[in-house]
Design a protein around this motif. Sequence first.
Motif, PDB file in Angstrom:
ATOM      1  N   ASP A  46       0.826  -1.198   0.000  1.00 38.99           N
ATOM      2  CA  ASP A  46       0.000   0.000   0.000  1.00 38.99           C
ATOM      3  C   ASP A  46       0.862   1.252   0.000  1.00 38.99           C
ATOM      4  O   ASP A  46       2.003   1.253   0.483  1.00 38.99           O
ATOM      5  CB  ASP A  46      -0.918   0.019   1.220  1.00 38.99           C
ATOM      6  N   GLY A  47       0.316   2.330  -0.529  1.00 37.23           N
ATOM      7  CA  GLY A  47       0.996   3.619  -0.542  1.00 37.23           C
ATOM      8  C   GLY A  47       0.072   4.692  -1.048  1.00 37.23           C
ATOM      9  O   GLY A  47      -1.079   4.421  -1.415  1.00 37.23           O
ATOM     10  N   ASP A  48       0.548   5.923  -1.078  1.00 35.36           N
ATOM     11  CA  ASP A  48      -0.268   7.047  -1.531  1.00 35.36           C
ATOM     12  C   ASP A  48      -0.114   7.258  -3.033  1.00 35.36           C
ATOM     13  O   ASP A  48       1.007   7.318  -3.541  1.00 35.36           O
ATOM     14  CB  ASP A  48       0.145   8.331  -0.799  1.00 35.36           C
ATOM     15  N   GLY A  49      -1.237   7.380  -3.720  1.00 35.18           N
ATOM     16  CA  GLY A  49      -1.201   7.673  -5.146  1.00 35.18           C
ATOM     17  C   GLY A  49      -1.005   6.444  -6.000  1.00 35.18           C
ATOM     18  O   GLY A  49      -1.000   5.312  -5.521  1.00 35.18           O
ATOM     19  N   GLN A  50      -0.820   6.685  -7.286  1.00 32.97           N
ATOM     20  CA  GLN A  50      -0.612   5.601  -8.249  1.00 32.97           C
ATOM     21  C   GLN A  50       0.869   5.328  -8.397  1.00 32.97           C
ATOM     22  O   GLN A  50       1.669   6.236  -8.587  1.00 32.97           O
ATOM     23  CB  GLN A  50      -1.215   5.987  -9.596  1.00 32.97           C
ATOM     24  N   ALA A  51       1.245   4.066  -8.320  1.00 33.25           N
ATOM     25  CA  ALA A  51       2.654   3.683  -8.256  1.00 33.25           C
ATOM     26  C   ALA A  51       3.282   3.545  -9.633  1.00 33.25           C
ATOM     27  O   ALA A  51       2.607   3.244 -10.623  1.00 33.25           O
ATOM     28  CB  ALA A  51       2.802   2.366  -7.497  1.00 33.25           C
ATOM     29  N   LEU A  52       4.600   3.753  -9.686  1.00 33.50           N
ATOM     30  CA  LEU A  52       5.445   3.394 -10.815  1.00 33.50           C
ATOM     31  C   LEU A  52       6.312   2.223 -10.389  1.00 33.50           C
ATOM     32  O   LEU A  52       6.796   2.166  -9.251  1.00 33.50           O
ATOM     33  CB  LEU A  52       6.329   4.565 -11.236  1.00 33.50           C
TER      34      LEU A  52
END
Length: 393
Positions: free
Chosen positions: A136-142
């Motif tokens: 999990d994390g904030d925003g859309q991942a690269l």
Amino acid sequence: MTTTFRRRAAALLATTFLACAVVGCAASERPEIAATALDGDGVDGGGAAEVAEPARALIIADERGGLTLLDLATEDRQVIAEPQAERVAGVEGTGRFVYVVREGAVEVVDSGRWTMPHGDHSHYFRGEPRTVGAVDGDGQALIGVGADATVIRFEDEAAVLEHEPLGEGAVDPARSAIDGGGPAIVVAGHLLTATDAGIAGVDASAVPCQAASDVDLTRVGTVFACAEGAVLVSREVDGTVSSESIPYPAGVAAPALTLSGRPDRPDLAGVSVDGGAWRLDVRERTWTLLPSDVPLVDAAAIGDDDARTAVIASDGSVRILAADGAVLARTDPLLADALANPALSERPQLLVDGDHAYVSDPATGSVHEIDLDDGLVTRTFADLRPWAVELVG
């Protein structure tokens, strides 16, 4: 290997990519990530069976993240993940692991199939596919795939997944706060991140890298795509990393935002922002412009002795180009309907191995296998929903 997700993510950087002033790459302190090593020929498959040849398969993702594994030898199909309510932003792969990107989370799937280069030979493994977990994390991942670890870059942090524990089913990323919004990758245990000032984590103050938009692993080293051309990052004998610039020829105004090629090969290719194509020979440190009579929408370097490149043209055909851009073979306009549909035009994908190209056709729900020598469609796999496709094994 280039995916639609990577093309779209890079396109968001295009204005900055072409407008920023050239700056030097900045050095920065970064946590070191443990790199794995092999001892002699003691390669452990972790419970997977070692097989005599690559266990090639396609992972086909639908719009909601349902995953199907298609065995390319037997044509058997196996559902490995059910679709969910939320639409996926993209899918990335390593040749073994597949990362399903959603807003604020990345799901990790182990295909159970991989090739392990080992000196002058390779080992091939086949096991059972499984969903490993989520990050999990904030925003859309690269996603940045390195030799020993994958970096999942969220808005303000990098989550690093080492491949060895990931293969054992452990999803326990090391997290590090980062700046900037470009790609990130681990090279020789060092976390490298693209920032507005250049590539942080490598002593490259004299090597410019304006607005890096993509990063790829090759046999020669790790390559960042930059406005000026590329930056090649290599591991030195003492474990440090060094970098060198591979600039475009003078006068170039249309760089390639993403690059793609076969795993463990020295060539990459990408479509430029004006619809042409570039091939990068990383070993020779040279760029070659590949002319085309129609705009191109995707490209992947085959990385063979003939320096061939596979491309999707805007007329819907798949073409095999020689080192000078001459068309060696082409298909009928297989993807014309998909490219003409605004809702589908960014979805077709191009993947290559040593013998075939695989192109997804969301208009017909199929994936075509194309012979790289004569351009003939050898097989078509129908009754699929190819929102995104990855080649594993």
